[in-house]
Design a protein around this motif. Sequence first.
Motif, short mmCIF file in Angstrom:
data_model
loop_
_atom_site.label_atom_id
_atom_site.label_comp_id
_atom_site.label_asym_id
_atom_site.label_seq_id
_atom_site.Cartn_x
_atom_site.Cartn_y
_atom_site.Cartn_z
N VAL A 49 7.24 35.02 62.17
CA VAL A 49 6.98 34.05 63.24
C VAL A 49 8.24 33.21 63.48
O VAL A 49 8.62 32.94 64.63
N GLY A 50 8.90 32.80 62.42
CA GLY A 50 10.14 32.05 62.55
C GLY A 50 11.23 32.85 63.23
O GLY A 50 11.96 32.32 64.07
N VAL A 51 11.33 34.14 62.91
CA VAL A 51 12.34 35.00 63.53
C VAL A 51 12.07 35.13 65.03
O VAL A 51 13.00 35.06 65.85
N VAL A 52 10.80 35.34 65.40
CA VAL A 52 10.45 35.46 66.82
C VAL A 52 10.80 34.19 67.57
O VAL A 52 11.39 34.22 68.66
N ASN A 53 10.48 33.04 66.99
CA ASN A 53 10.81 31.77 67.65
C ASN A 53 12.31 31.57 67.74
O ASN A 53 12.83 31.09 68.76
N ALA A 54 13.03 31.96 66.69
CA ALA A 54 14.49 31.82 66.71
C ALA A 54 15.11 32.70 67.79
O ALA A 54 16.10 32.32 68.43
N ALA A 55 14.53 33.89 68.01
CA ALA A 55 15.08 34.82 69.00
C ALA A 55 15.07 34.23 70.40
O ALA A 55 15.88 34.62 71.25
N GLN A 56 14.18 33.29 70.65
CA GLN A 56 14.12 32.68 71.98
C GLN A 56 15.23 31.66 72.20
O GLN A 56 15.50 31.27 73.34
N PHE A 57 15.89 31.23 71.12
CA PHE A 57 16.96 30.24 71.22
C PHE A 57 18.35 30.84 70.99
O PHE A 57 19.34 30.31 71.49
N LEU A 58 18.44 31.91 70.23
CA LEU A 58 19.74 32.45 69.85
C LEU A 58 20.65 32.81 71.02
O LEU A 58 21.86 32.61 70.94
#
Length: 396
Positions: A49-58
Amino acid sequence: MQDAPPSHGAPSFSRFWTAATLSSFGTAVTTVAMPVLVVTTLEASAFEVGVVNAAQFLPYAALGLVAGVYADRWRRQRILVWSSVGRAITLGAIPVLWALDALQVWPLVGLLLLFGSFSVFAFAATQSLLPRIVPRERLVVANARLDQSDAAAQTLGPALGGGLVGLLGAPVAIAVDAVSYLLDALLNAGLRVTEPPVDASTPRNLRREIGEGLRFTYRHRTLAPLALSTHVWFLANGAGFTALSLVALREMALSSLVFGLLVTVAGSTGLVGASIAPSLGRRIGAGPAIVRSRAVYPVAWLLVALAPTVSTAAGVALLTVALGLHGLAGGLENANDMGLWRRSVNRTSAAVGALLGGTAVAFLGASPALLGVAVVFTVAVAVAGLSPLREVRQVL
């Protein structure tokens, strides 16, 4: 020198405004649908879940520093149209993969990285294109209308998204957002706008420009603490909302509609905060307004940390108050624009925060992770509150 904006701005702005409103409502639907898809439908781990959320900002971290430069070298209208087409395709692939029983977390991460990349260029193009659509004397009114539409989307859209997810499922609700971007592209393709000639031959020293911006900000007595406090704020916010989706949808087993209504609360109070922010700034000064607004966040996230430890009804009440406080504080302080490249640094902080939030929930549990979020928000308050920012009447 740029040419004067065209006189036929009113019809084109109506199309531009309609396109922006449609995509804002689509985005608000995805704000609810994406966490439900990841946490409930795909049953992702806390770290995933953290990786998915991070992908939206990277993508903002990787491309934010150069998007503005290329927006000056390419046709802004063309950038905007093709960025919307790209976002429609990447979001549209999600329900297609789901229907084929091929949707997994890591392909979703790849699609979100593509989506975010298109969004970075779309934002840069929008900032440059609007002054070409409306005359300079109408820019304030035009921006106000866009802000009103966005506020309405943030207020009503999450509840709509929660209802759509409940009726159709998260992947189909995301398809609605994909359609909104197709309509956005069609409307913007028909804009009657005259852009100045593109001069791609003029050399741009990107490293020098970034260096100048960094030196100006981080050597400034008030902008430096504001920037650092904001970076810490985004770190805490990324971690907090990653943990929140896990708490609300998994530990408390709230429905998508209830989750959407909770997000709506934050949008509604954010609108209230934005409406009183100018008068608050005039009365106590911009610096004190920022510091006092940021002091609300640790309290809000302490309430979120308590939510999974009580009954479901009491937990929902705590989340309602917490997100209401969070939205109100955001509305009160959000009038300060940090600029495109500084947004890139902020989005980097949010990406790191999302990863840390998911990891903390996985190893520590939801409540301890959320207590950590409240502590990091407190650090953001301290950075701003112990600096000269607390005394300034107007932030540059």
